[in-house]
Design a protein around this motif. Structure first.
Motif, PDB file in Angstrom:
ATOM      1  N   VAL A  83     -15.533 -35.035  -2.656  1.00 43.91           N
ATOM      2  CA  VAL A  83     -14.920 -34.446  -1.461  1.00 43.91           C
ATOM      3  C   VAL A  83     -14.785 -32.939  -1.629  1.00 43.91           C
ATOM      4  O   VAL A  83     -15.060 -32.166  -0.697  1.00 43.91           O
ATOM      5  CB  VAL A  83     -13.554 -35.106  -1.169  1.00 43.91           C
ATOM      6  CG1 VAL A  83     -12.778 -34.332  -0.128  1.00 43.91           C
ATOM      7  CG2 VAL A  83     -13.747 -36.545  -0.731  1.00 43.91           C
ATOM      8  N   LYS A  84     -14.387 -32.491  -2.804  1.00 46.86           N
ATOM      9  CA  LYS A  84     -14.243 -31.057  -3.068  1.00 46.86           C
ATOM     10  C   LYS A  84     -15.585 -30.340  -2.931  1.00 46.86           C
ATOM     11  O   LYS A  84     -15.675 -29.255  -2.349  1.00 46.86           O
ATOM     12  CB  LYS A  84     -13.671 -30.859  -4.471  1.00 46.86           C
ATOM     13  CG  LYS A  84     -13.392 -29.434  -4.831  1.00 46.86           C
ATOM     14  CD  LYS A  84     -12.780 -29.353  -6.233  1.00 46.86           C
ATOM     15  CE  LYS A  84     -12.594 -27.924  -6.652  1.00 46.86           C
ATOM     16  NZ  LYS A  84     -12.074 -27.824  -8.013  1.00 46.86           N
ATOM     17  N   GLU A  85     -16.641 -30.937  -3.454  1.00 48.44           N
ATOM     18  CA  GLU A  85     -17.971 -30.323  -3.387  1.00 48.44           C
ATOM     19  C   GLU A  85     -18.472 -30.262  -1.945  1.00 48.44           C
ATOM     20  O   GLU A  85     -19.031 -29.252  -1.514  1.00 48.44           O
ATOM     21  CB  GLU A  85     -18.954 -31.098  -4.270  1.00 48.44           C
ATOM     22  CG  GLU A  85     -20.330 -30.491  -4.345  1.00 48.44           C
ATOM     23  CD  GLU A  85     -20.353 -29.105  -4.969  1.00 48.44           C
ATOM     24  OE1 GLU A  85     -21.322 -28.361  -4.698  1.00 48.44           O
ATOM     25  OE2 GLU A  85     -19.424 -28.742  -5.706  1.00 48.44           O
ATOM     26  N   VAL A  86     -18.274 -31.333  -1.196  1.00 41.50           N
ATOM     27  CA  VAL A  86     -18.694 -31.344   0.214  1.00 41.50           C
ATOM     28  C   VAL A  86     -17.921 -30.279   0.987  1.00 41.50           C
ATOM     29  O   VAL A  86     -18.502 -29.544   1.801  1.00 41.50           O
ATOM     30  CB  VAL A  86     -18.498 -32.745   0.836  1.00 41.50           C
ATOM     31  CG1 VAL A  86     -18.613 -32.708   2.345  1.00 41.50           C
ATOM     32  CG2 VAL A  86     -19.491 -33.734   0.247  1.00 41.50           C
ATOM     33  N   ALA A  87     -16.629 -30.162   0.726  1.00 36.97           N
ATOM     34  CA  ALA A  87     -15.825 -29.149   1.413  1.00 36.97           C
ATOM     35  C   ALA A  87     -16.310 -27.744   1.065  1.00 36.97           C
ATOM     36  O   ALA A  87     -16.371 -26.864   1.937  1.00 36.97           O
ATOM     37  CB  ALA A  87     -14.356 -29.312   1.039  1.00 36.97           C
ATOM     38  N   ARG A  88     -16.671 -27.522  -0.196  1.00 36.55           N
ATOM     39  CA  ARG A  88     -17.171 -26.206  -0.604  1.00 36.55           C
ATOM     40  C   ARG A  88     -18.468 -25.873   0.121  1.00 36.55           C
ATOM     41  O   ARG A  88     -18.646 -24.761   0.630  1.00 36.55           O
ATOM     42  CB  ARG A  88     -17.412 -26.182  -2.122  1.00 36.55           C
ATOM     43  CG  ARG A  88     -17.792 -24.809  -2.648  1.00 36.55           C
ATOM     44  CD  ARG A  88     -18.191 -24.857  -4.113  1.00 36.55           C
ATOM     45  NE  ARG A  88     -19.418 -25.606  -4.349  1.00 36.55           N
ATOM     46  CZ  ARG A  88     -20.654 -25.156  -4.083  1.00 36.55           C
ATOM     47  NH1 ARG A  88     -20.826 -23.967  -3.553  1.00 36.55           N
ATOM     48  NH2 ARG A  88     -21.714 -25.896  -4.355  1.00 36.55           N
ATOM     49  N   VAL A  89     -19.375 -26.845   0.221  1.00 43.66           N
ATOM     50  CA  VAL A  89     -20.659 -26.614   0.898  1.00 43.66           C
ATOM     51  C   VAL A  89     -20.441 -26.359   2.388  1.00 43.66           C
ATOM     52  O   VAL A  89     -21.044 -25.447   2.969  1.00 43.66           O
ATOM     53  CB  VAL A  89     -21.606 -27.818   0.666  1.00 43.66           C
ATOM     54  CG1 VAL A  89     -22.825 -27.745   1.566  1.00 43.66           C
ATOM     55  CG2 VAL A  89     -22.007 -27.903  -0.797  1.00 43.66           C
ATOM     56  N   VAL A  90     -19.553 -27.127   2.999  1.00 40.37           N
ATOM     57  CA  VAL A  90     -19.276 -26.949   4.432  1.00 40.37           C
ATOM     58  C   VAL A  90     -18.646 -25.584   4.681  1.00 40.37           C
ATOM     59  O   VAL A  90     -19.023 -24.874   5.624  1.00 40.37           O
ATOM     60  CB  VAL A  90     -18.373 -28.094   4.955  1.00 40.37           C
ATOM     61  CG1 VAL A  90     -17.826 -27.782   6.339  1.00 40.37           C
ATOM     62  CG2 VAL A  90     -19.123 -29.407   4.962  1.00 40.37           C
ATOM     63  N   MET A  91     -17.701 -25.181   3.851  1.00 42.99           N
ATOM     64  CA  MET A  91     -17.059 -23.879   4.032  1.00 42.99           C
ATOM     65  C   MET A  91     -18.056 -22.742   3.833  1.00 42.99           C
ATOM     66  O   MET A  91     -18.022 -21.739   4.555  1.00 42.99           O
ATOM     67  CB  MET A  91     -15.878 -23.725   3.064  1.00 42.99           C
ATOM     68  CG  MET A  91     -14.718 -24.656   3.368  1.00 42.99           C
ATOM     69  SD  MET A  91     -14.085 -24.505   5.040  1.00 42.99           S
ATOM     70  CE  MET A  91     -13.332 -22.914   4.973  1.00 42.99           C
ATOM     71  N   ALA A  92     -18.975 -22.894   2.891  1.00 46.70           N
ATOM     72  CA  ALA A  92     -19.995 -21.863   2.675  1.00 46.70           C
ATOM     73  C   ALA A  92     -20.912 -21.777   3.892  1.00 46.70           C
ATOM     74  O   ALA A  92     -21.283 -20.676   4.337  1.00 46.70           O
ATOM     75  CB  ALA A  92     -20.799 -22.180   1.421  1.00 46.70           C
ATOM     76  N   ALA A  93     -21.262 -22.920   4.453  1.00 43.02           N
ATOM     77  CA  ALA A  93     -22.119 -22.914   5.643  1.00 43.02           C
ATOM     78  C   ALA A  93     -21.407 -22.300   6.840  1.00 43.02           C
ATOM     79  O   ALA A  93     -22.015 -21.542   7.612  1.00 43.02           O
ATOM     80  CB  ALA A  93     -22.550 -24.346   5.970  1.00 43.02           C
ATOM     81  N   ILE A  94     -20.132 -22.574   6.988  1.00 40.56           N
ATOM     82  CA  ILE A  94     -19.363 -22.009   8.093  1.00 40.56           C
ATOM     83  C   ILE A  94     -19.243 -20.492   7.939  1.00 40.56           C
ATOM     84  O   ILE A  94     -19.427 -19.737   8.910  1.00 40.56           O
ATOM     85  CB  ILE A  94     -17.974 -22.672   8.193  1.00 40.56           C
ATOM     86  CG1 ILE A  94     -18.116 -24.118   8.673  1.00 40.56           C
ATOM     87  CG2 ILE A  94     -17.044 -21.891   9.114  1.00 40.56           C
ATOM     88  CD1 ILE A  94     -16.824 -24.917   8.639  1.00 40.56           C
ATOM     89  N   SER A  95     -18.947 -20.040   6.740  1.00 45.46           N
ATOM     90  CA  SER A  95     -18.786 -18.596   6.539  1.00 45.46           C
ATOM     91  C   SER A  95     -20.128 -17.863   6.709  1.00 45.46           C
ATOM     92  O   SER A  95     -20.169 -16.743   7.217  1.00 45.46           O
ATOM     93  CB  SER A  95     -18.182 -18.294   5.178  1.00 45.46           C
ATOM     94  OG  SER A  95     -19.072 -18.654   4.146  1.00 45.46           O
ATOM     95  N   GLN A  96     -21.210 -18.506   6.323  1.00 46.77           N
ATOM     96  CA  GLN A  96     -22.521 -17.872   6.493  1.00 46.77           C
ATOM     97  C   GLN A  96     -22.915 -17.848   7.972  1.00 46.77           C
ATOM     98  O   GLN A  96     -23.492 -16.883   8.452  1.00 46.77           O
ATOM     99  CB  GLN A  96     -23.568 -18.637   5.695  1.00 46.77           C
ATOM    100  CG  GLN A  96     -24.922 -17.945   5.677  1.00 46.77           C
ATOM    101  CD  GLN A  96     -25.915 -18.694   4.805  1.00 46.77           C
ATOM    102  OE1 GLN A  96     -25.715 -19.856   4.476  1.00 46.77           O
ATOM    103  NE2 GLN A  96     -26.981 -18.030   4.440  1.00 46.77           N
ATOM    104  N   HIS A  97     -22.559 -18.889   8.721  1.00 48.20           N
ATOM    105  CA  HIS A  97     -22.876 -18.944  10.141  1.00 48.20           C
ATOM    106  C   HIS A  97     -22.043 -17.928  10.925  1.00 48.20           C
ATOM    107  O   HIS A  97     -22.502 -17.378  11.925  1.00 48.20           O
ATOM    108  CB  HIS A  97     -22.621 -20.370  10.677  1.00 48.20           C
ATOM    109  CG  HIS A  97     -22.919 -20.524  12.123  1.00 48.20           C
ATOM    110  ND1 HIS A  97     -24.204 -20.473  12.617  1.00 48.20           N
ATOM    111  CD2 HIS A  97     -22.115 -20.711  13.193  1.00 48.20           C
ATOM    112  CE1 HIS A  97     -24.168 -20.640  13.917  1.00 48.20           C
ATOM    113  NE2 HIS A  97     -22.889 -20.781  14.293  1.00 48.20           N
ATOM    114  N   ALA A  98     -20.830 -17.655  10.485  1.00 46.41           N
ATOM    115  CA  ALA A  98     -19.936 -16.720  11.171  1.00 46.41           C
ATOM    116  C   ALA A  98     -20.412 -15.285  11.030  1.00 46.41           C
ATOM    117  O   ALA A  98     -20.085 -14.421  11.820  1.00 46.41           O
ATOM    118  CB  ALA A  98     -18.512 -16.871  10.647  1.00 46.41           C
ATOM    119  N   GLN A  99     -21.174 -15.000   9.987  1.00 39.04           N
ATOM    120  CA  GLN A  99     -21.637 -13.619   9.766  1.00 39.04           C
ATOM    121  C   GLN A  99     -22.742 -13.293  10.655  1.00 39.04           C
ATOM    122  O   GLN A  99     -23.449 -13.179  11.324  1.00 39.04           O
ATOM    123  CB  GLN A  99     -22.090 -13.426   8.328  1.00 39.04           C
ATOM    124  CG  GLN A  99     -20.935 -13.510   7.382  1.00 39.04           C
ATOM    125  CD  GLN A  99     -21.395 -13.421   5.934  1.00 39.04           C
ATOM    126  OE1 GLN A  99     -22.596 -13.364   5.635  1.00 39.04           O
ATOM    127  NE2 GLN A  99     -20.469 -13.407   5.023  1.00 39.04           N
TER     128      GLN A  99
END
Length: 99
Positions: A83-99
């Motif tokens: 769950v921690k790894e999936v959350a990290r990947v999702v947060m990285a994708a969200i932050s990259q999409h926001a830029q």
């Protein structure tokens, strides 16, 4: 002691009662006492090893609470890391999409 009650006491009466009833009745109790019921009939079944790569010994059965607790703790650890790894990947994708 439990040994005495199994041979000629209240536990023996319960096992006798479970033996005389139809297999479809009191299934939870029959399952719980199945080792003792089988041992009384003279044909106890061999249990499979809970952990196949360890030697087959008395402790290595699925109804051992220590093995059950260790398995539960390991499962929770693996689930938590996943769950921690999936959350990290999702947060990285969200932050990259926001830029």
């Amino acid at each position: 002691s439990l040994v005495c009650r199994k041979k000629k006491g209240s536990v023996k009466a319960l096992l006798d009662e479970l033996d005389q009833q139809a297999p479809t009745e009191r299934t939870l109790e029959r399952w719980f006492f199945s080792d003792w019921i089988d041992a009384r009939s003279g044909s106890p079944q061999k249990k499979k090893a809970a952990i196949p790569f360890l030697p087959k010994a008395k402790f290595n059965s699925g109804d051992n609470p220590v093995i059950g607790a260790v398995a539960a703790i390991m499962f929770i650890g693996v689930l938590s890391c996943s769950v921690k790894e999936v959350a990290r990947v999702v947060m990285a994708a969200i932050s990259q999409h926001a830029q």
